[in-house]
Design a protein around this motif. Structure first.
Motif, short mmCIF file in Angstrom:
data_model
loop_
_atom_site.label_atom_id
_atom_site.label_comp_id
_atom_site.label_asym_id
_atom_site.label_seq_id
_atom_site.Cartn_x
_atom_site.Cartn_y
_atom_site.Cartn_z
N ASN A 216 0.83 -1.20 0.00
CA ASN A 216 0.00 0.00 0.00
C ASN A 216 0.87 1.26 0.00
OD1 ASN A 216 -2.36 -1.50 0.05
ND2 ASN A 216 -2.46 -1.52 2.28
N THR A 265 -0.40 1.37 -11.26
CA THR A 265 -0.95 0.90 -9.98
C THR A 265 -1.53 -0.51 -10.11
OG1 THR A 265 -1.48 3.17 -9.30
CG2 THR A 265 -2.66 1.39 -8.19
N SER A 269 -0.30 -3.78 -8.08
CA SER A 269 -1.25 -4.56 -7.28
C SER A 269 -1.14 -6.05 -7.59
CB SER A 269 -2.68 -4.07 -7.53
OG SER A 269 -2.82 -2.71 -7.16
#
Length: 287
Positions: A216, A265, A269
């Motif tokens: 994160n 992103t 992930s």
């Protein structure tokens, strides 16, 4: 009512069903409300997608033209480089701070706690502006003018790293504390030294707790690097700003930056998922 009539009434309970209860049919209760809500959400999403696709103000042709332009790709590369450098340096410093907070030495504990408290209390924008104007406090460093020694990219790395290290220290400290004390005692009984226990026993087990918040943080750092545009670092956001200041096509150029952030992103992930699965081996419950 006569006694003869009462005698003919059968008051016994009905016979229980015969057979295996597992063979009885199970009928799910209809969930009409959920299906109605799902239909409303899908209709709303379809209307939104239709509006975005058919709105000429988005100028999707301009987005396609600039999506892989040289200036945008250079800004993207600097963003990725800055993210990787800040994460590596931030977690290296954060690990040292976490070990300091867990140390038996009161001086190391106090200094580490003070660092974490200070840099978590300061907004990242304030830190960057402070470092950008450090020349007002120290005109020269090591015999060299500060403005020549610390360029915008160097200032961005320093400011983001110091900020990131404060949060990384808490992530690493929490991961170390999650390791069962019995594991450390078992390593001590085998005669392993402190640093070897940390490297071979504690950190590999702590990674199960460290990786999710670290992932994160990585994604947050990727997006957070856009703030360096205020000190004229030509990252992805600053690169598209240079273009739309010249062409006045603000919306399509912001969409170019947004789409690149979404793509990167998403890839991060996916990588985070596989790293988490790697460190979770042996701890997942099986039936």
């Amino acid at each position: 009512m006569s006694s003869e009539t009462l005698a003919t009434v059968d008051v016994r309970p009905p016979d229980p069903p015969t057979g295996d209860p597992a063979d009885l049919p199970v009928v799910a209760r209809p969930r009409v409300g959920q299906w109605i809500a799902a239909a409303v959400v899908l209709i709303a999403l379809a209307l939104l997608a239709r509006s975005v696709a058919r709105n000429d103000a988005f100028q999707w042709d301009v987005v396609g033209d600039y999506f892989t332009s040289a200036s945008v790709l250079r800004g993207l590369w600097l963003t990725l480089w800055l993210t990787g450098a800040v994460m590596a340096l931030g977690f290296a410093l954060g690990t040292l701070l976490a070990l300091g907070r867990l140390s038996a030495n009161p001086v190391l504990r106090s200094v580490s706690w003070g660092y974490v408290w200070l840099f978590r209390s300061m907004p990242i924008l304030v830190q960057l502006l402070f470092w950008f104007n450090i020349g007002a406090l120290y005109p020269t460093l090591f015999g060299v003018k500060t403005v020549d020694l610390l360029g915008p990219v160097t200032i961005a790395v320093i400011g983001l790293t110091l900020h990131e290290a404060a949060y990384a220290a808490e992530v690493v400290r929490g991961g170390i504390l999650s390791v069962d004390r019995g594991q450390v005692e078992a390593a001590q009984s085998l005669g392993l030294g402190r640093w070897r226990r940390l490297r071979r026993v504690v950190l590999p087990q702590a990674m199960r707790s460290i990786v999710p918040p670290a992932g994160n943080m990585l994604i947050g750092t990727l997006k957070g690097t856009s703030i360096v545009s205020v000190i004229a670092v030509q990252d992805l956001l600053y690169s598209v700003q240079l273009v739309y200041h010249r062409t006045y096509q603000v919306i399509p150029l912001l969409l170019v930056a947004t789409l690149w952030y979404v793509v990167v992103t998403s890839l991060l992930s996916v990588g985070q998922y596989y790293v988490e699965r790697h460190y979770a081996r042996g701890s997942e419950r099986t039936r």
